[in-house]
Design a protein around this motif. Structure first.
Motif, PDB file in Angstrom:
ATOM      1  N   GLU A   1      -2.700  -1.072  -3.453  1.00 58.42           N
ATOM      2  CA  GLU A   1      -3.296   0.390  -3.300  1.00 58.42           C
ATOM      3  C   GLU A   1      -2.351   1.418  -3.529  1.00 58.42           C
ATOM      4  O   GLU A   1      -1.464   1.353  -2.895  1.00 58.42           O
ATOM      5  CB  GLU A   1      -4.112   0.481  -2.285  1.00 58.42           C
ATOM      6  CG  GLU A   1      -5.486  -0.462  -2.070  1.00 58.42           C
ATOM      7  CD  GLU A   1      -6.222  -0.079  -0.759  1.00 58.42           C
ATOM      8  OE1 GLU A   1      -5.862   1.060  -0.183  1.00 58.42           O
ATOM      9  OE2 GLU A   1      -7.126  -0.714  -0.772  1.00 58.42           O
TER      10      GLU A   1
ATOM     11  N   ASN B   1      -7.803   0.652  -7.925  1.00 62.19           N
ATOM     12  CA  ASN B   1      -7.249   0.569  -6.516  1.00 62.19           C
ATOM     13  C   ASN B   1      -6.459   1.963  -6.432  1.00 62.19           C
ATOM     14  O   ASN B   1      -5.512   2.080  -5.615  1.00 62.19           O
ATOM     15  CB  ASN B   1      -6.299  -0.363  -6.371  1.00 62.19           C
ATOM     16  CG  ASN B   1      -5.242  -0.893  -7.422  1.00 62.19           C
ATOM     17  OD1 ASN B   1      -5.527  -0.232  -8.779  1.00 62.19           O
ATOM     18  ND2 ASN B   1      -4.314  -1.583  -7.335  1.00 62.19           N
TER      19      ASN B   1
ATOM     20  N   THR C   1       0.891  -1.015  -0.071  1.00 60.99           N
ATOM     21  CA  THR C   1       0.007  -0.057   0.263  1.00 60.99           C
ATOM     22  C   THR C   1       0.751   1.340   0.007  1.00 60.99           C
ATOM     23  O   THR C   1       1.741   1.230   0.778  1.00 60.99           O
ATOM     24  CB  THR C   1      -0.902   0.195   1.248  1.00 60.99           C
ATOM     25  OG1 THR C   1      -1.630  -0.941   1.277  1.00 60.99           O
ATOM     26  CG2 THR C   1      -1.923   1.184   1.195  1.00 60.99           C
TER      27      THR C   1
END
Length: 471
Positions: free
Chosen positions: A242, A302, A218
């Motif tokens: 993400e 995402n 992430t």
């Protein structure tokens, strides 16, 4: 019709028709290695080197820290956009010689139909073109040379401390041109909230980033201009789990095709505007992202944009970063800052020894309270020939021998110096200033060539003699 040809033949013929380079007219100076030393062999350094030679300045050294010509400037190392952000029709390094232009090179390889269909120049093609351009104009580059320190030598000349393959040397030059890109007089602009994060969890877009290592992680991207979106898209394409992009502003500034481009006329005279007007215009400038860069990132489900969400705190805990932003708290595995660059000479290692003697904008202009900016006030105050100016009169002579043709001159000239749009008028202006300074400096030690001894043998028979009239 799709025409193809040999760009080498067209380029060599155009250079032949221009004629041989002028003979070097600058008289040698005892104890000086170079009349001009150019730091950087990207698109600016190559163009300047070529233009100086065509102006008859032959003792020129072009120095570049990269070992390989494949790293022309920072394009191969740090450019993450798929295409250049400028129009394909802009005048570039060719400086008016169409056979040396990107279009001539591209059409010869791909055909006129491909050029017509091209929207903007692919970054990979631009790198190949610059390599070709250097070979055509024969600008010699000394690669793998790093400038460690720049200082005066006591005679209005510049001493360069260099390192090549672990060996340190010192060379002198009458003129130095800093053509070293976006970090030329400073470095990455690091937000205070991320300043304490370690390289294990943080990087600026101005540095090389191992995007493959972000797979499944992430990622946070701080900033909302072009480099931030390009980094976000590159992380998404490397299969990050993400990516969250944070903008201070409540909306994005998106540069759309067909928008109103800056007036070239205003750009050409920007350096002549009053300081207050230059400051006002630069203060109002907002970094934008090209539409295709935005679309490249937003194509991924995402990817998330946080608007009006400046960071208030970021702390590193183990292998993650905990962020407190205006829109809440978040956790990330890695943080990328796409926050641009600062241009304070005090932060540039090779300028550190002389930084305190360089005039900055804060030394020349004090804006009204509502327009104050520590960032803008730290730019060097650059003269009309891109020369550094001095805080004290006694330093003016040697500091004016250092010319800034990089992003550090942007506050004084109003556009990113070193980018393609700055080459058309900027390089001729720079070369004109260097020629002027060298001529004026050498006037006391050069004398006009003596007239040839009187002789009439070639024309005596044609001298008119009035007839003598007898009295």
């Amino acid at each position: 019709m799709s025409r193809r040809g040999n760009p080498d033949l067209a380029a060599s013929e155009s250079l032949r028709l221009l004629g041989a380079d002028p003979a070097g007219w600058v008289p040698p100076t005892a104890g000086v290695d170079h009349d001009v030393a150019i730091v950087g062999a990207g698109q600016s350094g190559l163009t300047i080197g070529y233009a100086l030679r065509r102006a008859g300045i032959t003792r020129v050294a072009v120095l570049d820290a990269a070992e390989s010509e494949s790293h022309v400037g920072s394009w191969a190392a740090k450019a993450r956009m798929r295409t250049l952000r400028t129009a394909k029709t802009l005048v570039g390094p060719e400086l008016g010689n169409p056979a040396l232009s990107f279009r001539a090179w591209y059409e010869a390889r791909e055909g006129t139909a491909a050029w017509t269909a091209l929207d903007r120049i692919p970054t990979a093609d631009w790198i190949s073109y610059l390599t070709w351009f250097q070979r055509q104009v024969r600008v010699p580059v000394r690669r793998g040379v790093r400038v460690l320190r720049i200082e005066p030598d006591g005679q209005d000349r510049i001493r360069l401390h260099l390192r090549r393959a672990g060996t340190d040397t010192v060379e002198t030059a009458r003129k130095v041109v800093l053509a070293n890109g976006v970090e030329g007089t400073g470095g990455p602009r690091i937000p205070i909230t991320t300043a304490k994060l370690s390289p294990a969890v943080f990087a600026h877009t101005g540095r090389q980033i191992d995007f493959a290592a972000l797979r499944g992680r992430t990622v946070a991207v701080v900033g909302a201009a072009a480099s931030a979106f390009d980094a976000a898209a590159t992380a998404l394409e490397a299969h990050a789990a993400e990516v969250h992009l944070f903008s201070r502003r409540g909306d994005l500034v998106v540069a759309r095709p067909g928008g109103n481009p800056p007036s070239p006329a205003v750009q050409d005279v920007f350096h002549r505007l009053p300081d207050a007007e230059r400051w006002r215009r630069r203060f109002a400038f907002a970094g934008s992202a090209p539409l295709d860069s935005v679309q490249r990132a937003t194509a991924h489900p995402n990817f998330h944009i946080h608007l009006a969400a400046p960071w208030q705190e970021a702390t590193e805990s183990g292998s993650e970063v905990r962020v407190r932003a205006a829109d809440g708290t978040h956790r990330f595995d890695f943080v990328i800052a796409g926050t641009g660059y600062q241009h304070d000479p005090r932060t540039r290692p090779e300028l550190a020894a002389i930084a305190g003697r360089i005039a900055l904008w804060r030394d020349r202009y004090q804006p009204p309270a509502e327009l104050r900016s520590e960032h803008l006030s730290s730019f060097p105050y650059v003269g009309p020939g891109y020369e550094l100016t001095a805080r004290r009169p006694e330093d003016a002579g040697w500091l004016s021998a250092i010319h800034v043709f990089n992003a550090g001159a942007s506050q004084s000239f109003g556009l990113p110096i070193g980018d393609v749009p700055s080459l058309r008028s900027g390089v001729p202006r720079l070369v004109d200033a260097i020629v002027r300074d060298l001529v004026l400096a050498d006037l006391p030690r050069t004398k006009p060539s003596p007239a040839a001894p009187a002789s009439r043998e070639e024309y005596a028979h044609a001298v008119w003699k009035p007839e003598t009239v007898a009295a």
